[in-house]
Design a protein around this motif. Sequence first.
Motif, short mmCIF file in Angstrom:
data_model
loop_
_atom_site.label_atom_id
_atom_site.label_comp_id
_atom_site.label_asym_id
_atom_site.label_seq_id
_atom_site.Cartn_x
_atom_site.Cartn_y
_atom_site.Cartn_z
N THR A 43 -4.82 9.51 2.69
CA THR A 43 -5.55 8.33 2.26
C THR A 43 -4.54 7.22 1.99
O THR A 43 -3.36 7.49 1.78
CB THR A 43 -6.42 8.61 1.01
OG1 THR A 43 -7.22 7.47 0.72
CG2 THR A 43 -5.58 8.97 -0.19
N GLY A 90 -12.78 6.84 2.59
CA GLY A 90 -11.46 6.24 2.46
C GLY A 90 -10.74 5.96 3.75
O GLY A 90 -9.55 5.64 3.74
N ALA A 122 0.83 -1.21 0.00
CA ALA A 122 0.00 0.00 0.00
C ALA A 122 0.86 1.26 0.00
O ALA A 122 2.06 1.21 0.28
CB ALA A 122 -0.93 0.00 1.21
N GLU A 123 0.23 2.39 -0.31
CA GLU A 123 0.93 3.68 -0.30
C GLU A 123 0.09 4.73 0.41
O GLU A 123 -1.10 4.86 0.16
CB GLU A 123 1.21 4.15 -1.73
CG GLU A 123 1.98 5.46 -1.76
CD GLU A 123 2.39 5.90 -3.15
OE1 GLU A 123 3.55 6.26 -3.33
OE2 GLU A 123 1.52 5.88 -4.05
N THR A 135 -3.81 3.97 -0.47
CA THR A 135 -4.13 3.14 -1.63
C THR A 135 -3.66 1.74 -1.27
O THR A 135 -2.45 1.49 -1.22
CB THR A 135 -3.43 3.65 -2.89
OG1 THR A 135 -3.83 5.00 -3.12
CG2 THR A 135 -3.79 2.81 -4.10
N ASN A 136 -4.63 0.87 -0.96
CA ASN A 136 -4.31 -0.44 -0.40
C ASN A 136 -4.81 -1.55 -1.33
O ASN A 136 -6.02 -1.77 -1.44
CB ASN A 136 -4.95 -0.57 0.99
CG ASN A 136 -4.47 -1.79 1.73
OD1 ASN A 136 -3.96 -2.73 1.15
ND2 ASN A 136 -4.66 -1.78 3.04
N GLU A 180 -0.93 8.44 0.80
CA GLU A 180 -0.99 9.60 -0.09
C GLU A 180 -1.69 10.75 0.62
O GLU A 180 -2.43 10.54 1.58
CB GLU A 180 -1.76 9.24 -1.37
CG GLU A 180 -1.13 8.13 -2.17
CD GLU A 180 -1.90 7.82 -3.43
OE1 GLU A 180 -1.95 8.71 -4.31
OE2 GLU A 180 -2.44 6.72 -3.52
#
Length: 114
Positions: free
Chosen positions: A95, A108, A81-82, A97-98, A84
């Motif tokens: 948030t 989110g 994940a990242e 991004t997974n 952001e």
Amino acid sequence: MSDTPTFTMSASAAARILEIISAQPEPEGLALRVAVLAGGCNGFQYQFKLDRTKNDDDVLIERDGATVYVDETSLDLLEGAELEFVDKLMGAHFTVTNPNAASACGCGTSFSLA
């Protein structure tokens, strides 16, 4: 566990973390802690908070001078994940991004696994 963090942060997240920390009365030693907790409308929820204590089971993620602490249990759920930071008309927020999330809530901040 690998020495290479599987959770990353974007340049925008790193920049925002530095902005938030520099605005604190005592910014020295502060980092952003990202954790995954049970709860939320989808089963798990992300928690973001400032912290100056690195625990024994924490992994450090660094980028452009910003530091994020993630405990090993949360890191398992954040594999690939990242983190952001988005700044849109409806608001600015962190948030994640997974790729492990099967579904997420509209804001989110919570997710479920497949």
